[in-house]
Design an enzyme around this catalytic site. Sequence first.
Site, short mmCIF file in Angstrom:
data_model
loop_
_atom_site.label_atom_id
_atom_site.label_comp_id
_atom_site.label_asym_id
_atom_site.label_seq_id
_atom_site.Cartn_x
_atom_site.Cartn_y
_atom_site.Cartn_z
N CYS A 83 -17.12 36.42 -36.18
CA CYS A 83 -16.79 35.44 -35.15
C CYS A 83 -18.00 34.54 -34.93
CB CYS A 83 -16.39 36.16 -33.85
SG CYS A 83 -17.72 37.12 -33.10
N HIS A 89 -14.57 49.75 -49.70
CA HIS A 89 -14.10 50.98 -50.34
C HIS A 89 -14.10 50.66 -51.83
CE1 HIS A 89 -12.82 52.66 -46.50
NE2 HIS A 89 -12.33 51.46 -46.24
N SER A 118 -17.55 54.38 -49.63
CA SER A 118 -16.99 53.68 -48.47
C SER A 118 -18.15 53.35 -47.56
CB SER A 118 -15.99 54.55 -47.71
OG SER A 118 -14.80 54.69 -48.45
N GLU A 156 -21.44 40.10 -34.80
CA GLU A 156 -20.29 39.20 -34.97
C GLU A 156 -19.03 39.92 -35.45
OE1 GLU A 156 -24.15 37.19 -35.26
OE2 GLU A 156 -23.31 38.88 -36.34
N SER A 157 -19.07 41.18 -35.79
CA SER A 157 -17.96 42.04 -36.18
C SER A 157 -18.39 43.01 -37.26
CB SER A 157 -16.69 41.30 -36.55
OG SER A 157 -15.61 42.23 -36.54
#
Length: 149
Positions: free
Chosen positions: A117, A102, A89, A96-97
């Site tokens: 974004c 996983h 994971s 930007e995010s």
Amino acid sequence: MDGLTLAGNPQFDTALEPVDANHKDDLDHFIMVDGKQVAGRHLIIDLMGARHLTDEDRIQQAFRDCVTACGATLLHIHTHVFEPNGGVSGVAVLAESHISTHTWPERDYAAFDVFMCGDAQPIKAVAILKEAFEAAEVRVTEILRGEGA
């Protein structure tokens, strides 16, 4: 592209349009997609028949390659290997995010989220992930986040 299924919004190649200059906050990096003002594009990417899903270094390099190709800004990468199956994971935190994963090596399956974004282009991550993990099939669903916010 063989083995690639696009679900949801098929307009992945839609050009980004600038947001109205009169918007209350010019620095929020909202974008226009198909005439809708949104926070960004969130891709849900399923890799089926994938390989190298226990390779933590490969996963981290794939994150870096995606960041570069998409025009994003990497802030931090964190991954964790699970025992005994070796599934991984991880998350790449971006200005930007994020990109997250996983993996289920026992099923040759990996789930990736790519949310960006601003001017970043998350669709460019799809080909990189398909190649890095030699996926037999890739399924992509796009969600436009923040519409109406």
